[in-house]
Design a protein around this motif. Sequence first.
Motif: not given
Length: 153
Positions: A94-102, A116-118, A121-122
């Motif tokens: 989750l942390s890796a996904r969260y950091q990529r999304a931020l 931004f939208r992607f 959403t992530e």
Amino acid sequence: MSDPAATVVDRMSNSSSPVSTQPEHGQELIPQPERTPDAVRVALAHIAPHRLGEMERHKEQALTAAIADGTIGHLQHWLTYWHAQVEIERRPDLSARYQRALAAVHGTDSKDDPAFRFGMTELIAVERASPTCLVASSTTWSSPGTSGSTSCS
């Protein structure tokens, strides 16, 4: 009555391995803490000590808003938010996904940008993946790092 912060530390130090594996979502760096301010703070200190100042500033905002409104909803939201942040930080997936999304959100100039939208959403998907996910609230301030609240599915 036992100290909730000590309970988290005891669970962490008594585990046979610093990393436990759960087939549903991969590895966990520490056990999930109880949903109390002290337990969440101790857990955050173990997995993301660089965020303790942010947590403290957010708590002060919540306390100020709670006093102004005469309700505890702001403090409940603060605890829910930080319990979810610990959940994200303690799970590398989750942390890796969260950091990529931020990074995607902060790397854009406009809310109309597909990146931004992607990213947003992530971020919502990651927060919903947390068993302690953020629940939409009626507070007038948003959580740090987000532009609003999300709700669990």
